[in-house]
Design a protein around this motif. Structure first.
Motif, PDB file in Angstrom:
ATOM      1  N   ARG A  27       0.824  -1.205   0.000  1.00  0.00           N
ATOM      2  CA  ARG A  27       0.000   0.000   0.000  1.00  0.00           C
ATOM      3  C   ARG A  27       0.858   1.255   0.000  1.00  0.00           C
ATOM      4  NH1 ARG A  27      -2.615   0.536   4.560  1.00  0.00           N
ATOM      5  NH2 ARG A  27      -1.789  -1.315   5.545  1.00  0.00           N
ATOM      6  N   LYS A  28       2.059   1.186   0.613  1.00  0.00           N
ATOM      7  CA  LYS A  28       3.009   2.313   0.630  1.00  0.00           C
ATOM      8  C   LYS A  28       4.420   1.752   0.423  1.00  0.00           C
ATOM      9  CE  LYS A  28       0.314   5.469   3.345  1.00  0.00           C
ATOM     10  NZ  LYS A  28       0.333   6.570   4.270  1.00  0.00           N
ATOM     11  N   PRO A  29       4.704   1.215  -0.779  1.00  0.00           N
ATOM     12  CA  PRO A  29       6.010   0.591  -0.994  1.00  0.00           C
ATOM     13  C   PRO A  29       7.141   1.613  -0.981  1.00  0.00           C
ATOM     14  CG  PRO A  29       4.866   0.820  -3.070  1.00  0.00           C
ATOM     15  CD  PRO A  29       3.898   1.241  -1.982  1.00  0.00           C
ATOM     16  N   ALA A  30       8.304   1.144  -0.558  1.00  0.00           N
ATOM     17  CA  ALA A  30       9.504   1.977  -0.515  1.00  0.00           C
ATOM     18  C   ALA A  30      10.705   1.051  -0.671  1.00  0.00           C
ATOM     19  CB  ALA A  30       9.581   2.719   0.820  1.00  0.00           C
ATOM     20  N   LEU A  41       8.348   0.392  -7.655  1.00  0.00           N
ATOM     21  CA  LEU A  41       7.466   0.485  -6.493  1.00  0.00           C
ATOM     22  C   LEU A  41       6.035   0.349  -6.988  1.00  0.00           C
ATOM     23  CD1 LEU A  41       9.186   3.459  -4.634  1.00  0.00           C
ATOM     24  CD2 LEU A  41       9.534   0.994  -4.290  1.00  0.00           C
ATOM     25  N   HIS A  43       2.266   0.358  -6.092  1.00  0.00           N
ATOM     26  CA  HIS A  43       1.287   0.788  -5.096  1.00  0.00           C
ATOM     27  C   HIS A  43      -0.008   0.021  -5.310  1.00  0.00           C
ATOM     28  CE1 HIS A  43       3.583   4.365  -3.761  1.00  0.00           C
ATOM     29  NE2 HIS A  43       4.093   4.254  -4.973  1.00  0.00           N
ATOM     30  N   PRO A  46      -5.438   1.189  -1.308  1.00  0.00           N
ATOM     31  CA  PRO A  46      -5.699   1.121   0.124  1.00  0.00           C
ATOM     32  C   PRO A  46      -6.960   0.322   0.443  1.00  0.00           C
ATOM     33  CG  PRO A  46      -5.594   3.415  -0.609  1.00  0.00           C
ATOM     34  CD  PRO A  46      -5.410   2.541  -1.804  1.00  0.00           C
ATOM     35  N   SER A  52      -0.339  -5.283   3.128  1.00  0.00           N
ATOM     36  CA  SER A  52       0.420  -4.467   4.071  1.00  0.00           C
ATOM     37  C   SER A  52       1.081  -3.296   3.360  1.00  0.00           C
ATOM     38  CB  SER A  52       1.498  -5.324   4.742  1.00  0.00           C
ATOM     39  OG  SER A  52       0.900  -6.341   5.504  1.00  0.00           O
ATOM     40  N   ARG A  53       1.556  -2.344   4.150  1.00  0.00           N
ATOM     41  CA  ARG A  53       2.260  -1.192   3.572  1.00  0.00           C
ATOM     42  C   ARG A  53       3.448  -1.668   2.742  1.00  0.00           C
ATOM     43  NH1 ARG A  53       2.682   3.861   7.101  1.00  0.00           N
ATOM     44  NH2 ARG A  53       4.832   3.535   6.543  1.00  0.00           N
ATOM     45  N   LEU A  54       4.269  -2.524   3.305  1.00  0.00           N
ATOM     46  CA  LEU A  54       5.347  -3.210   2.595  1.00  0.00           C
ATOM     47  C   LEU A  54       4.979  -4.685   2.622  1.00  0.00           C
ATOM     48  CD1 LEU A  54       8.489  -1.497   4.141  1.00  0.00           C
ATOM     49  CD2 LEU A  54       7.623  -1.211   1.817  1.00  0.00           C
TER      50      LEU A  54
END
Length: 100
Positions: A27-30, A41, A43, A46, A52-54
């Protein structure tokens, strides 16, 4: 010899992410700590509360494509071609066959 693109990661949207470098999905890859090359990356919406975020990392190790669940809350299941789906263990490396 330089490594060519090792395939593509087809997303549910129909988009294909080239496997010319690593990929991080969530949901919030980095980029992850220790990453040498900047990964793609991806996305995920949501609205997918099980993501998960990652969530998942795809790495290129030589000529192999390796997947690793990043301790995601909802987990990750792999479906190899002709095989039974299997749930990934967190942080364990899984070499992906074409078509997985």
């Amino acid at each position: 010899m330089a490594r060519p693109t090792l395939g593509g990661l087809r997303l549910p949207t129909g988009e294909v992410v080239p496997l010319d470098r690593g990929v991080v999905l969530g949901r919030k890859p980095a980029p992850l700590e220790g990453t040498v090359d900047w990964p793609h990356l991806v996305h995920l919406p949501p609205s997918h509360s099980y993501v998960s975020r990652l969530h998942l990392q795809i790495e290129l190790d030589g000529w192999e494509v390796v997947a690793r669940d990043l301790d995601s809350r909802g987990g990750t299941t792999l479906a190899p071609p002709g095989g039974q789906p299997q749930r990934m263990k967190a942080q364990e490396a899984y070499v992906l066959e074409p078509g997985t």
